[in-house]
Design an enzyme around this catalytic site. Structure first.
Site, PDB file in Angstrom:
ATOM      1  N   TYR A 334      47.504  46.272  44.843  1.00 23.00           N
ATOM      2  CA  TYR A 334      48.085  47.587  44.553  1.00 23.00           C
ATOM      3  C   TYR A 334      48.703  47.566  43.158  1.00 23.00           C
ATOM      4  CZ  TYR A 334      51.123  51.719  45.319  1.00 23.00           C
ATOM      5  OH  TYR A 334      51.760  52.940  45.224  1.00 23.00           O
ATOM      6  N   CYS A 335      48.347  48.560  42.335  1.00 22.53           N
ATOM      7  CA  CYS A 335      48.921  48.732  40.998  1.00 22.53           C
ATOM      8  C   CYS A 335      48.668  47.469  40.170  1.00 22.53           C
ATOM      9  CB  CYS A 335      50.407  49.087  41.122  1.00 22.53           C
ATOM     10  SG  CYS A 335      51.205  49.547  39.568  1.00 22.53           S
ATOM     11  N   LEU A 336      49.693  46.871  39.561  1.00 24.71           N
ATOM     12  CA  LEU A 336      49.498  45.659  38.773  1.00 24.71           C
ATOM     13  C   LEU A 336      48.988  44.516  39.638  1.00 24.71           C
ATOM     14  CD1 LEU A 336      52.616  45.541  36.413  1.00 24.71           C
ATOM     15  CD2 LEU A 336      50.318  46.338  35.911  1.00 24.71           C
ATOM     16  N   GLY A 338      46.727  44.849  41.814  1.00 29.63           N
ATOM     17  CA  GLY A 338      45.286  45.039  41.804  1.00 29.63           C
ATOM     18  C   GLY A 338      44.657  44.542  40.515  1.00 29.63           C
ATOM     19  N   MET A 362      43.925  49.430  44.801  1.00 27.97           N
ATOM     20  CA  MET A 362      44.593  50.711  45.022  1.00 27.97           C
ATOM     21  C   MET A 362      45.402  51.095  43.781  1.00 27.97           C
ATOM     22  SD  MET A 362      45.830  50.352  49.017  1.00 27.97           S
ATOM     23  CE  MET A 362      47.223  49.300  48.605  1.00 27.97           C
TER      24      MET A 362
END
Length: 602
Positions: A334-336, A338, A362
């Site tokens: 998720y975010c960083l 990811g 994500m």
């Protein structure tokens, strides 16, 4: 000294946890020349005085804008005409009000700007103040629009800075110009101003002392939030690995590993019971693991991106492989988290490591050429300034990051909130997402510098210039199936930027675009009213399709994209096995902490 939780050994395959990988050496680097140290200390002082904002960066973009406008007489005439037209529109509205006639407002605020939502702003005198402000805003947007000779990024930054200045002087910010404040003051006899002063005093004390506000009743971590049953099964200096207890009689063989960003606390994915993504997938019959990152301090200033990969993701994969041996792992970033997962997956592909069953990203970017409004804060001057700021304290602290994200939507996140609290006397209503959003973390200096330079500023990952262990990695080497999620109104990871994973990969890839923003779009549980998504698959070998064409060719579907991800993961998993066949976990005496671990409370 690191410690680990040792699981019970399986009868068929001995489960042995690996020794945590060593963190970077703490041996002192070669001493810098005293003159260089003096220079950096001087710059660090200036950076502290400006809150980490580079005045040189601001000056350079304004100078470029002014010089290009000065040599464009046609553009100057256009702006003169626009000023006349805007003034005429406001004048016509004023005349209509004077004659008692109805007139349509010529200017409207942005959809996310709630400063003028109160009905009294449509009353004649207040409507004129509002329209005069919006007309000025409209003119400055045109004046700072892109022009030949000016880099588009510089034009965007000038426009952003103008917007910040205008937001500061909006009539909604002043009690004697805001009808909503006037009405509330008259209704309460001034009690709203006294209550607002009390709230302002609380906020000021908290800001000066840098204290953390305790969670309100009903939003306590481990009780109300992050409350899905767990065991902390491993800990090193960088993260804790959490294993969630099964809630079904059978589970799929392949576990899920969630990799959140280290800029956030992991429980964004395990908020309240009704919107916990973790709880949902546990109830779908998956064994779920979660990385809980440590909140770094000055002593962790030398942690690097590579440390987060090796001592974070790779260490977690090793532990899971010992707990649940001989199966592949569904990895979700998720975010960083990811972005880091994509780097780890490309490195694993290069090195022949095939432990991943699927990869889910994500709201995560791998290409930063279109990284949205965060690019407004990134150029060589600004990055160097932030590096000096972090050199002084060893990390980027929570206030600096909070101000950065809030300033992107200053109209709503700063000024509307300030008016509500300090002039209307309305305390913030606690929500699970709001409590999590206030539970911010720090970023170690070295890692943040590498991230800003290597990814944001130089975009090395998709340019073929990002090296791991001295060798360049390539996203197109990844053959593991991917599920990539973008969110429609994301201003941190714009969906068209997230979509570019389709451009830089060749694997089987499913892309889902969900409604709402960076956090709200991810927290889109089944039953959430008003949510929708689009979804499409790109098989290996298919031609590339640009994002706007993709958007037009995929219809909106009402509901939650979680169900699509669950079906996709189930299709990529083996037949279910009894949950009791999984190795149990236990905590060793030196690791005896209650769920959800220690690091989430840092």
């Amino acid at each position: 000294m690191t410690s680990a939780v040792i699981p019970h050994k399986s009868a068929t395959a001995p489960a042995r946890l690996p020794v945590p990988l060593p963190l970077p050496s703490t041996a002192p680097a070669k001493a810098a020349h005293p003159h260089a140290v003096l220079d950096r200390a001087s710059r660090a002082v200036l950076a502290r005085l400006t809150g980490g904002v580079s005045p040189f960066s601001i000056q350079s973009v304004w100078q470029g804008w002014a010089l290009n406008l000065a040599r464009s007489p046609g553009r100057q005439l256009e702006l003169v005409e626009r000023a006349q037209v805007n003034a005429g529109k406001v004048g016509v509205l004023a005349l209509s009000h004077a004659l008692g006639r109805e007139a349509e407002a010529p200017f409207r605020p942005r959809s996310y700007d709630h400063r003028f939502a109160h009905a009294s702003w449509d009353m004649p005198l207040f409507a004129l103040w509002k329209q005069a402000f919006l007309a000025t805003q409209d003119w400055w947007e045109a004046a700072t629009d892109n022009m030949p000779g000016l880099r588009p990024q510089d034009a965007d930054r000038v426009q952003f800075q103008v917007r910040q200045a205008l937001d500061l002087v909006s009539p909604s910010n002043f009690p004697w110009l805001n009808p909503e404040i006037m009405e509330e003051t008259a209704r309460t006899g001034g009690r709203n101003l006294m209550e607002g002063t009390a709230l302002m005093t609380q906020d000021l004390i908290q800001t000066l002392l840098q204290t953390k506000r305790p969670a309100p009743e009903g939003f306590r971590i481990g009780i109300d939030l992050a409350c899905t049953p767990v065991e902390v099964i491993f800990r090193n200096e960088m993260f804790e690995l959490i294993q969630y207890a099964p809630q079904t009689k059978t589970v799929r063989p392949e576990p899920i590993l969630f990799v959140p960003a280290w800029i956030m606390k992991y429980y964004i994915l395990d908020l309240s019971q009704q919107n916990s993504m973790v709880r949902y997938f546990v109830r779908q019959g998956f064994t779920v693991f979660m990385i809980s990152w440590r909140n770094p301090g000055p002593e962790h200033a030398d942690w690097s991106l590579e440390d987060y990969r090796t001592n974070g993701i790779m260490a977690a994969l090793d532990v899971i492989g010992a707990v649940v041996p001989d199966v592949k792992i569904h990895a979700n970033g998720y975010c960083l988290g990811g972005t880091l997962l994509a780097i780890a997956a490309a490195t694993m592909a290069r090195d022949g490591d095939d432990r991943l069953a699927t990869i889910t990203l994500m709201a995560a970017q791998v290409d930063f050429a279109e990284a949205g409004e965060l690019l407004l804060f990134v150029d060589e001057n600004q990055v160097a300034f932030v590096e000096d700021f972090m050199w002084d304290q060893g990390y980027l602290d929570r206030p600096q990051m909070t101000r950065t994200f809030a300033s992107i939507r200053a109209e709503d996140l700063i000024y509307t909130r300030a008016v509500n609290r300090y002039f209307l006397g309305k305390p913030d209503l606690p929500t699970d997402l709001g409590v999590w959003n206030g539970d911010t973390t720090r970023m170690p200096a070295r890692m943040h510098s590498e991230y800003l330079r290597g990814l944001f500023l130089e975009n090395r990952l998709t340019a073929g210039r990002f090296a791991v262990n001295g060798r360049v990695i390539a996203l197109k080497d990844i053959t593991t199936p991917m599920f990539v999620v973008g969110t429609e109104t994301d201003h941190i990871a714009p969906w068209r930027s997230v979509y570019k994973m389709r451009l830089f990969s060749d694997c089987d890839l499913t892309f889902a675009l969900t409604s709402s923003g960076h956090n709200g779009g991810i927290l889109s549980e089944p039953g959430h009213i008003g949510r929708h998504y689009r979804i499409g698959r790109r098989a290996h070998g298919d031609l590339y399709q640009d994002p706007d064409t993709w958007f037009e060719n995929h219809d909106s579907i009402e509901g939650s994209w979680w169900e699509e991800l669950s079906d996709w993961l189930l299709a990529a998993s083996g037949p279910a096995v009894p949950a009791t066949s999984r190795p149990a976990v236990r905590r060793s005496p030196d690791n005896a902490t209650n769920a959800p671990g220690r690091y989430v409370f840092d």
